[in-house]
Enzyme design. Structure first.
Site, mmCIF file in Angstrom:
data_model
loop_
_atom_site.group_PDB
_atom_site.id
_atom_site.type_symbol
_atom_site.label_atom_id
_atom_site.label_comp_id
_atom_site.label_asym_id
_atom_site.label_seq_id
_atom_site.Cartn_x
_atom_site.Cartn_y
_atom_site.Cartn_z
ATOM 1 C CB SER A 50 36.711 51.077 19.999
ATOM 2 O OG SER A 50 36.562 52.404 19.537
ATOM 3 C CD GLU A 120 29.804 49.797 27.153
ATOM 4 O OE1 GLU A 120 29.520 48.743 27.769
ATOM 5 O OE2 GLU A 120 30.751 49.874 26.350
ATOM 6 C CD GLU A 187 28.848 48.054 19.784
ATOM 7 O OE1 GLU A 187 29.027 48.942 20.632
ATOM 8 O OE2 GLU A 187 29.765 47.348 19.307
HETATM 9 O O1 KIV Z 1 34.089 52.620 21.657
HETATM 10 C C1 KIV Z 1 33.524 52.792 20.571
HETATM 11 O O2 KIV Z 1 34.144 52.987 19.518
HETATM 12 C C2 KIV Z 1 32.069 52.760 20.552
HETATM 13 C C3 KIV Z 1 31.417 52.671 19.217
HETATM 14 C C4 KIV Z 1 31.545 51.294 18.720
HETATM 15 C C5 KIV Z 1 30.020 53.139 19.242
HETATM 16 O O3 KIV Z 1 31.443 52.752 21.567
#
Ligand code: KIV
Length: 273
Positions: A50, A120, A187
């Site tokens: 993220s 993932e 998620e």
């Molecule tokens: O990339 C991220 O921050 C995540 C979280 C939302 C779990 O995978």
């Protein structure tokens, strides 16, 4: 000279032992100062991909590279000493084969010193998780809404609304857990599915937009601090940083324009000889 061989960080077995007993507190971090602020309060820091959207302004996590994850991972490791640090393997760095995933995970762990990686749940995930775990790489799985599948999914869509999808995601979680993942991020799923996954697997579930039955919770730190004007439904805001920052910057601009800043206490004067 003393050799520092013992880590004061929480360990993977300590996280596993929390299942069904004590909730696991998790947040993302991407920088050393933020990691230092979180460290005393969280059990697990995720350097999530993220970071691409939160820090680099990308439209999704697809453009995030291994180099970016390593750079932010190094910063978070420097800023923290207690929390267990997990780093995301980004899109394109693990899906093609277990050997590819292994090479990427080794780079991340060797260059950052983090304790685990997260991947993932894509095609062939169970084989990849087992391959990594058998070679000493702790893995966190990620099921449900998978941000790296944004293009095949046609957006960031919550999951588990149909019986088929419910079963498929439950199976993903079972497979990833059976393959040796020590925790699974769940998620963006309907709450009943998160509950079912939490009951079905032996390792902790970490929920985000999932349910309070999960063994732990995670949020993107900038979301829970109100870093952006908009937050998704599942985020609880504990601060309103974006309004605070905007107001502070506007006040600073006014002070500079009016020559009020810097004043006599904010400048250096020559020392007396
Ligand atoms: O990339 C991220 O921050 C995540 C979280 C939302 C779990 O995978």
């Amino acid at each position: 000279m003393s050799l520092r061989t013992r880590s004061s960080r929480l360990s993977v077995p300590q996280i596993i032992s929390r299942k069904g007993k004590e909730k696991i507190v998790c947040l993302t971090a991407y920088s050393a100062p933020m990691a230092a602020l979180l460290d005393a309060h969280v059990d697990l820091i995720l350097v999530g991909d993220s970071v691409g959207m939160v820090v680099h302004g990308l439209p999704s996590t697809i453009g995030v590279t291994l180099e970016m994850m390593i750079m932010h991972g190094q910063a978070v490791m420097r800023g923290s000493e207690r929390a267990l640090v997990v780093i995301d393997l980004p899109f394109g760095s693990y899906e093609s084969s277990p050997a590819h995933a292994y090479a990427s995970a080794v780079r991340v762990m060797q260059q950052t010193g983090c304790q685990a990686v997260k991947i993932e749940a894509c095609e062939g995930i169970a084989e990849t998780v087992a391959f990594l775990v058998q070679r000493g790489i702790p893995v966190v799985g990620h099921v449900g809404l998978r941000p790296q599948a944004v293009n095949t999914d046609g957006g960031f869509k919550t999951k588990g609304h149909t019986a088929d999808e419910h079963q498929r995601i439950l199976n993903d979680a079972r497979q990833v857990s059976a393959a040796g993942a020590f925790a699974i991020v769940v998620e963006g799923v309907v709450a009943q599915l998160a509950d079912d996954i939490t009951r079905a697997i032996a390792v902790p579930t970490i929920g985000i937009g999932a349910s309070s039955a999960c063994d732990g919770q995670i949020l993107v730190v900038d979301d829970m601090l109100g870093g952006f004007a908009w937050t998704p439904r599942f985020v609880r805001r504990y601060a309103n940083l974006h309004t605070l920052i905007e107001a502070s910057v506007a006040a600073y601009a006014m002070d500079v324009k009016s020559a009020d800043f810097p004043n006599s206490s904010e400048i250096y004067t020559a020392r007396k000889a």
